[in-house]
Design a protein around this motif. Structure first.
Motif, PDB file in Angstrom:
ATOM      1  N   ALA A  72      32.956  27.622  18.216  1.00  0.00           N
ATOM      2  CA  ALA A  72      34.118  28.495  18.389  1.00  0.00           C
ATOM      3  C   ALA A  72      33.656  29.943  18.428  1.00  0.00           C
ATOM      4  O   ALA A  72      32.844  30.370  17.600  1.00  0.00           O
ATOM      5  CB  ALA A  72      35.117  28.285  17.246  1.00  0.00           C
ATOM      6  N   SER A  73      34.164  30.698  19.390  1.00  0.00           N
ATOM      7  CA  SER A  73      33.783  32.099  19.500  1.00  0.00           C
ATOM      8  C   SER A  73      34.512  32.942  18.455  1.00  0.00           C
ATOM      9  O   SER A  73      35.583  32.587  17.971  1.00  0.00           O
ATOM     10  CB  SER A  73      34.099  32.630  20.902  1.00  0.00           C
ATOM     11  OG  SER A  73      35.499  32.753  21.094  1.00  0.00           O
ATOM     12  N   ARG A  74      33.899  34.062  18.114  1.00  0.00           N
ATOM     13  CA  ARG A  74      34.503  35.037  17.212  1.00  0.00           C
ATOM     14  C   ARG A  74      34.427  36.420  17.849  1.00  0.00           C
ATOM     15  O   ARG A  74      33.493  36.724  18.596  1.00  0.00           O
ATOM     16  CB  ARG A  74      33.779  35.078  15.862  1.00  0.00           C
ATOM     17  CG  ARG A  74      33.967  33.847  15.010  1.00  0.00           C
ATOM     18  CD  ARG A  74      33.324  34.014  13.643  1.00  0.00           C
ATOM     19  NE  ARG A  74      33.903  35.134  12.885  1.00  0.00           N
ATOM     20  CZ  ARG A  74      33.530  35.460  11.650  1.00  0.00           C
ATOM     21  NH1 ARG A  74      32.582  34.758  11.036  1.00  0.00           N
ATOM     22  NH2 ARG A  74      34.105  36.476  11.033  1.00  0.00           N
ATOM     23  N   ALA A  75      35.397  37.252  17.555  1.00  0.00           N
ATOM     24  CA  ALA A  75      35.388  38.629  18.037  1.00  0.00           C
ATOM     25  C   ALA A  75      34.595  39.495  17.068  1.00  0.00           C
ATOM     26  O   ALA A  75      34.307  39.108  15.937  1.00  0.00           O
ATOM     27  CB  ALA A  75      36.814  39.151  18.177  1.00  0.00           C
ATOM     28  N   GLY A  76      34.259  40.681  17.542  1.00  0.00           N
ATOM     29  CA  GLY A  76      33.521  41.604  16.685  1.00  0.00           C
ATOM     30  C   GLY A  76      32.052  41.245  16.630  1.00  0.00           C
ATOM     31  O   GLY A  76      31.443  40.861  17.618  1.00  0.00           O
ATOM     32  N   GLY A  77      31.475  41.352  15.445  1.00  0.00           N
ATOM     33  CA  GLY A  77      30.048  41.066  15.297  1.00  0.00           C
ATOM     34  C   GLY A  77      29.203  42.281  15.584  1.00  0.00           C
ATOM     35  O   GLY A  77      29.701  43.391  15.802  1.00  0.00           O
ATOM     36  N   GLY A  78      27.896  42.061  15.601  1.00  0.00           N
ATOM     37  CA  GLY A  78      26.963  43.170  15.760  1.00  0.00           C
ATOM     38  C   GLY A  78      26.003  43.009  16.913  1.00  0.00           C
ATOM     39  O   GLY A  78      24.857  43.451  16.834  1.00  0.00           O
ATOM     40  N   TRP A  79      26.445  42.370  18.005  1.00  0.00           N
ATOM     41  CA  TRP A  79      25.565  42.194  19.157  1.00  0.00           C
ATOM     42  C   TRP A  79      25.218  43.544  19.784  1.00  0.00           C
ATOM     43  O   TRP A  79      24.109  43.744  20.278  1.00  0.00           O
ATOM     44  CB  TRP A  79      26.244  41.286  20.186  1.00  0.00           C
ATOM     45  CG  TRP A  79      25.385  40.962  21.373  1.00  0.00           C
ATOM     46  CD1 TRP A  79      25.458  41.511  22.615  1.00  0.00           C
ATOM     47  CD2 TRP A  79      24.316  40.007  21.435  1.00  0.00           C
ATOM     48  NE1 TRP A  79      24.519  40.964  23.451  1.00  0.00           N
ATOM     49  CE2 TRP A  79      23.797  40.038  22.746  1.00  0.00           C
ATOM     50  CE3 TRP A  79      23.746  39.140  20.515  1.00  0.00           C
ATOM     51  CZ2 TRP A  79      22.739  39.220  23.149  1.00  0.00           C
ATOM     52  CZ3 TRP A  79      22.699  38.325  20.919  1.00  0.00           C
ATOM     53  CH2 TRP A  79      22.204  38.367  22.216  1.00  0.00           C
ATOM     54  N   GLY A  80      26.151  44.471  19.773  1.00  0.00           N
ATOM     55  CA  GLY A  80      25.899  45.789  20.353  1.00  0.00           C
ATOM     56  C   GLY A  80      25.617  45.690  21.842  1.00  0.00           C
ATOM     57  O   GLY A  80      26.342  45.039  22.585  1.00  0.00           O
ATOM     58  N   THR A  81      24.530  46.329  22.286  1.00  0.00           N
ATOM     59  CA  THR A  81      24.126  46.230  23.689  1.00  0.00           C
ATOM     60  C   THR A  81      23.109  45.117  23.908  1.00  0.00           C
ATOM     61  O   THR A  81      22.637  44.928  25.034  1.00  0.00           O
ATOM     62  CB  THR A  81      23.546  47.563  24.178  1.00  0.00           C
ATOM     63  OG1 THR A  81      22.453  47.948  23.327  1.00  0.00           O
ATOM     64  CG2 THR A  81      24.603  48.662  24.135  1.00  0.00           C
ATOM     65  N   GLY A  82      22.769  44.388  22.838  1.00  0.00           N
ATOM     66  CA  GLY A  82      21.911  43.222  22.971  1.00  0.00           C
ATOM     67  C   GLY A  82      20.429  43.542  22.952  1.00  0.00           C
ATOM     68  O   GLY A  82      20.017  44.665  23.243  1.00  0.00           O
ATOM     69  N   PRO A  83      19.611  42.543  22.633  1.00  0.00           N
ATOM     70  CA  PRO A  83      18.166  42.754  22.551  1.00  0.00           C
ATOM     71  C   PRO A  83      17.411  42.465  23.845  1.00  0.00           C
ATOM     72  O   PRO A  83      16.185  42.497  23.856  1.00  0.00           O
ATOM     73  CB  PRO A  83      17.747  41.751  21.464  1.00  0.00           C
ATOM     74  CG  PRO A  83      18.718  40.631  21.623  1.00  0.00           C
ATOM     75  CD  PRO A  83      20.015  41.248  22.085  1.00  0.00           C
ATOM     76  N   TYR A  84      18.120  42.178  24.950  1.00  0.00           N
ATOM     77  CA  TYR A  84      17.447  41.753  26.177  1.00  0.00           C
ATOM     78  C   TYR A  84      17.852  42.621  27.356  1.00  0.00           C
ATOM     79  O   TYR A  84      18.904  43.270  27.355  1.00  0.00           O
ATOM     80  CB  TYR A  84      17.798  40.293  26.499  1.00  0.00           C
ATOM     81  CG  TYR A  84      17.631  39.345  25.354  1.00  0.00           C
ATOM     82  CD1 TYR A  84      16.376  39.074  24.819  1.00  0.00           C
ATOM     83  CD2 TYR A  84      18.736  38.697  24.792  1.00  0.00           C
ATOM     84  CE1 TYR A  84      16.214  38.194  23.770  1.00  0.00           C
ATOM     85  CE2 TYR A  84      18.591  37.815  23.748  1.00  0.00           C
ATOM     86  CZ  TYR A  84      17.330  37.557  23.227  1.00  0.00           C
ATOM     87  OH  TYR A  84      17.188  36.691  22.184  1.00  0.00           O
ATOM     88  N   ASP A  85      17.017  42.585  28.405  1.00  0.00           N
ATOM     89  CA  ASP A  85      17.320  43.246  29.669  1.00  0.00           C
ATOM     90  C   ASP A  85      18.133  42.284  30.529  1.00  0.00           C
ATOM     91  O   ASP A  85      17.624  41.225  30.940  1.00  0.00           O
ATOM     92  CB  ASP A  85      16.033  43.636  30.395  1.00  0.00           C
ATOM     93  CG  ASP A  85      15.235  44.688  29.639  1.00  0.00           C
ATOM     94  OD1 ASP A  85      15.833  45.389  28.797  1.00  0.00           O
ATOM     95  OD2 ASP A  85      14.024  44.800  29.887  1.00  0.00           O
ATOM     96  N   VAL A  86      19.388  42.644  30.818  1.00  0.00           N
ATOM     97  CA  VAL A  86      20.282  41.732  31.533  1.00  0.00           C
ATOM     98  C   VAL A  86      20.957  42.364  32.740  1.00  0.00           C
ATOM     99  O   VAL A  86      21.650  41.667  33.484  1.00  0.00           O
ATOM    100  CB  VAL A  86      21.363  41.171  30.583  1.00  0.00           C
ATOM    101  CG1 VAL A  86      20.727  40.359  29.466  1.00  0.00           C
ATOM    102  CG2 VAL A  86      22.226  42.295  30.007  1.00  0.00           C
TER     103      VAL A  86
END
Length: 224
Positions: A158-172
């Motif tokens: 199940a997905s959740r909103a928020g969190g701390g992904w930010g801009t992510g650790p990868y080049d996408v």
């Protein structure tokens, strides 16, 4: 897949990521709670006004059907421990509990096959639709049936909103007109569950084992 901590932040480590392409389908089913309609009536019973209730979007139920039974993949997504062989090689996993206090992020690249795909700026090597669900919890393996045909497993979460992904650790995605790959230009909002866009940055090569995460992540706290 990327391992997350209890706040939805990517965790650093040599065993925090997993890249594979042996899956049959991915479903992202929206979970909607209907709003309550409001009707305004006069004393004579005539309806004077009506307002449709506003539905509440609670996220996505994720269903991933896959073929390869990788202990590392199952450990990252469900939190259940890996079983190692005599030489330290992962050979299996235990089914123990549902990890509700941690989670994982899911990224998917789907190749754009339309005739105008090459019209996209910087698409010399191809273009892809990129999907990101930055925080999935409650990872659980579904029913398993052993028979004459190949075993297909289903992972749900199940997905959740928020969190701390930010801009992510990868080049996408491209970060300039020259197509230089980089992380997300902006983070998801605090109420968002998914981001989708077209990118010319190719997906990583599948390795079907642990992959390291070492940038824009948090170091896990050692267990005493």
């Amino acid at each position: 897949m990327t391992r997350l901590d209890g706040c939805g932040r990517p965790l650093c480590g040599d065993d925090s990521g997993f890249v594979f392409d042996c899956f049959a389908s991915l479903a992202m089913n929206p979970v909607i709670e209907d709003g309550e309609d409001v009707s305004y009536k006069a004393a004579n019973g005539r309806q004077c006004g009506f307002k449709r209730g506003c539905p509440t979007f609670n996220g996505y139920d994720v269903e991933l059907n896959f073929f390869s039974v990788s202990p590392e993949f199952i450990e990252v997504t469900t939190g259940n421990p890996v079983v190692f062989g005599y030489d330290g090689t992962p050979i299996g996993h235990d089914d123990c509990s549902v990890a509700c206090d941690t989670g994982f992020a899911l990224e998917l690249w789907a190749e754009v096959l339309s005739e105008d795909a090459c019209d996209i700026e910087g698409a010399a090597a191809g273009s892809w639709i990129y999907f990101l669900i930055p925080w999935i919890t409650n990872g659980l393996l579904g029913d398993m049936e052993i028979g004459a045909e190949a075993v297909t497993l289903q992972l749900t979460g199940a997905s959740r909103a928020g969190g701390g992904w930010g801009t992510g650790p990868y080049d996408v995605m491209p970060t300039n007109a020259q197509g230089t790959p980089g992380p997300l230009l902006t983070p998801l909002g605090g109420t968002c569950h998914r981001r989708t866009f077209v990118t010319t940055t190719p997906p990583p090569e599948p390795v079907c084992t642990y992959t390291p995460v070492g940038e824009d992540c948090v170091t896990p706290v050692p267990v005493p």
